[in-house]
Design a protein around this motif. Sequence first.
Motif, PDB file in Angstrom:
ATOM      1  N   THR A 147       0.716  -1.258  -0.067  1.00  0.00           N
ATOM      2  CA  THR A 147       0.092  -0.084  -0.089  1.00  0.00           C
ATOM      3  C   THR A 147       1.011   1.387   0.064  1.00  0.00           C
ATOM      4  OG1 THR A 147      -1.743  -1.065   1.135  1.00  0.00           O
ATOM      5  CG2 THR A 147      -1.751   1.290   1.248  1.00  0.00           C
TER       6      THR A 147
ATOM      7  N   ILE B  35       1.281   4.354  -2.674  1.00  0.00           N
ATOM      8  CA  ILE B  35       1.149   5.661  -2.447  1.00  0.00           C
ATOM      9  C   ILE B  35       2.199   6.441  -3.118  1.00  0.00           C
ATOM     10  CG2 ILE B  35       0.933   7.465  -0.709  1.00  0.00           C
ATOM     11  CD1 ILE B  35      -0.466   5.484   1.117  1.00  0.00           C
TER      12      ILE B  35
ATOM     13  N   GLU C  36      -4.178  14.298   0.407  1.00  0.00           N
ATOM     14  CA  GLU C  36      -5.360  12.904   0.594  1.00  0.00           C
ATOM     15  C   GLU C  36      -4.099  11.704   0.504  1.00  0.00           C
ATOM     16  OE1 GLU C  36      -8.152  12.962  -2.332  1.00  0.00           O
ATOM     17  OE2 GLU C  36      -9.507  14.270  -1.241  1.00  0.00           O
TER      18      GLU C  36
ATOM     19  N   LYS D 217      -3.319   9.069   3.795  1.00  0.00           N
ATOM     20  CA  LYS D 217      -3.440   7.630   3.405  1.00  0.00           C
ATOM     21  C   LYS D 217      -2.139   6.872   3.741  1.00  0.00           C
ATOM     22  CE  LYS D 217      -4.761   5.908  -0.252  1.00  0.00           C
ATOM     23  NZ  LYS D 217      -5.082   5.558  -1.971  1.00  0.00           N
ATOM     24  N   TRP D 218      -1.146   7.542   3.659  1.00  0.00           N
ATOM     25  CA  TRP D 218       0.183   7.318   4.260  1.00  0.00           C
ATOM     26  C   TRP D 218       0.377   7.108   5.615  1.00  0.00           C
ATOM     27  CZ3 TRP D 218       4.887   5.579   1.895  1.00  0.00           C
ATOM     28  CH2 TRP D 218       5.937   5.281   2.607  1.00  0.00           C
TER      29      TRP D 218
ATOM     30  N   ASN E  52      -2.204   6.637   7.689  1.00  0.00           N
ATOM     31  CA  ASN E  52      -2.990   5.560   8.078  1.00  0.00           C
ATOM     32  C   ASN E  52      -2.759   4.066   7.416  1.00  0.00           C
ATOM     33  OD1 ASN E  52      -4.283   7.408   9.624  1.00  0.00           O
ATOM     34  ND2 ASN E  52      -5.402   7.892   7.723  1.00  0.00           N
ATOM     35  N   ALA E  53      -1.691   3.808   6.953  1.00  0.00           N
ATOM     36  CA  ALA E  53      -1.394   2.770   6.173  1.00  0.00           C
ATOM     37  C   ALA E  53      -0.990   1.490   7.046  1.00  0.00           C
ATOM     38  CB  ALA E  53      -0.182   2.842   5.005  1.00  0.00           C
TER      39      ALA E  53
END
Length: 672
Positions: free
Chosen positions: A203, A207, A230, A234-235, A237-238
């Motif tokens: 993931t 990103i 965004e 995302k990073w 919360n990866a």
Amino acid sequence: MSENDNLQDADGKKEVVSPETTPTQPIENDTSTVDNEVRKDQDSTLESVESKAESSDDVKDDTTEVAPETPAIKDKLVDEIEASNAEDAEDESNAERHEVEEKDYHAMSMAELTTEFGRLLGSHKIQTISKHVNEIKSEFNAKFSELLDEKKEEFIEDGGNEIDFYYTNDTKKQFNSYYKTYKQNINAYYKEREQNLKQNLDTRLAIIEEIKGLLSVEENMGTTYKTFKELQEKWRNAGPIPRDKYNNAWNTYHHHVERFYDFLHLNNDLRDMDFKHNYDQKIKIIERAEELAEDENTNRSFRELQVLHKLWKEELGPVSKEHREAIWERFSNATKLIHDKRQAYFADMDKAHEKNLERKEEIIAQIEAIAEDKANSHSGWQKKIKEIEALREAFFKAGKVPLKVNESTWAKFKAAVRTFNRSKNSFYKELKKDQYENLKKKKDLIQIAEDNKDSEDFATVTPLMKKIQNEWKKIGHVPRRDSDKIWKQFKTACNHYFDRMHAQRKAQDQHLYEAFDKKVKLLDDLKVMELTEDPKADIKTLQDKIAEWKAIGYVPQNKRYIDGKFYKAIDDKFDKLKMDKSKLEMIKFESKLENLADSDDTRLLDNEQNFIRKRISEIKSEINQLENNLQFFSNVKSDNPLVKDVHKNIANHKKELDTWKAKLSKVRGMYS
């Protein structure tokens, strides 16, 4: 060491060259939209710094020793922190792990260690207790190994073959059960985590590729910037990734983030605003680090320092070029102060460990001294066993020793205890040998008792049974497991014989027991009898009671104590008669003589005569002494109180002398 921020040219402008493309043309954009996004980013970063700093007590305590300062000390210390953070990045449960209470497992018994193991399994996530389980397992195995050595020595000394030895107990079985459960659960956890780490890494790499792709997107800059933010979210919360991929992934990520900032070609105002935001947040981090340098809790301050370094690296971007070296130098200095205090803390801990070592060596010496002093009795060894147990308890509670001597100290302790146990076991081995010999002797006595328990020859067997009972008492201890059993056998045989003997004798002497019952009734009547006002009539009544008592006859040998009770009751009644004491004394004496005359033992009459003669001699001596004392009062009138008192005493003694002479005359009359 300088921070790896974005490089700028001389006039402060950023220049980015993509390894894959040529520099792109500036994209026209709505700077107000970007401005708003930057401000939001500033606010969220500030909240992140404050929140993570407040919760830093939950971060892993890395107890890596800090080496003495070298020219590259700051680089080395930061490398240690980054290595620790890389390890944390692999385990999202890190904060939870450090909520597990630290306990002194070394001071716990095997039963306490097993109980604590079960508590950890039931109260905490499996991935948070690995360190504790390893310590518990190490301590339990060491203590069980010591117990196993003791049991093995006892087994061999009792004649067992070493190859046949096996020992376990309920505590060991329970511990093994807990450990099996732990291994199954931890293996399942790591298997699942390995899959998650790989997926999270994929993931994050995706990103990074998306951020790289933004460099070639031609659209409204506000939209591109929003997409970029965004992707940053995302990073964050990866999720965790493998530690060996951590630094490479973060460096790659930051490289492309910096390229994106350069690609934006933000105007100087926005860039400066971004720099100022990062500068303000890093100053807050530095100030917090300087506060931590004053904290006396070195472990806590180091844990939070790790969080601050992580925030510095992962959450915040670059600052303006003129501040980079200065703020990094200030942050590095605060880091060094914390590490220096931590190094001093470990030095103090080493000193404490050295004191613990001294205490443990003293305990070992005491155990060795006790082992050398051989006891020669069961009570002596029991006392020593209690002393050794107290010293063992003190050894386990003395605390940790320096790691380099931990194994040797433990081995020395086990050797001292083993030496004591060998001496103890040797004593009890010989004691067991004696006990088995005693067991054989007592079994022989049991055989004699059982062979004669039904004998009718009471005259011959009774002395034999009494003899073996005395011999039984003189024989020493037997093995505990046999003690109650053989005593019950011996007692049953002896009781069987003596119960038969007593039953037969009681049948033969039935008339004596009937006489005893009559005398008990007569004695009870005498005790409640009321005297009249007529002494002569009362004397006659008492004499009739005496005659009635004699007429009843003999009682069993073991019941003759009742005669003494009767004549004591008679004397009590005589003492209550209102008559001349000398006459009363003679009446009581005559009653006593009649009782002596009825006895089979003629020595009682002889003893009484000797006693009376001695008493007469004593009274005569007292009278002579009083008469001699009168000579000192030759010039004193006869009505002098002292003289009168002496004359009165002489008269009383002469009257008493007459009474004793009359008693002697009565005794002599008994012989004829």
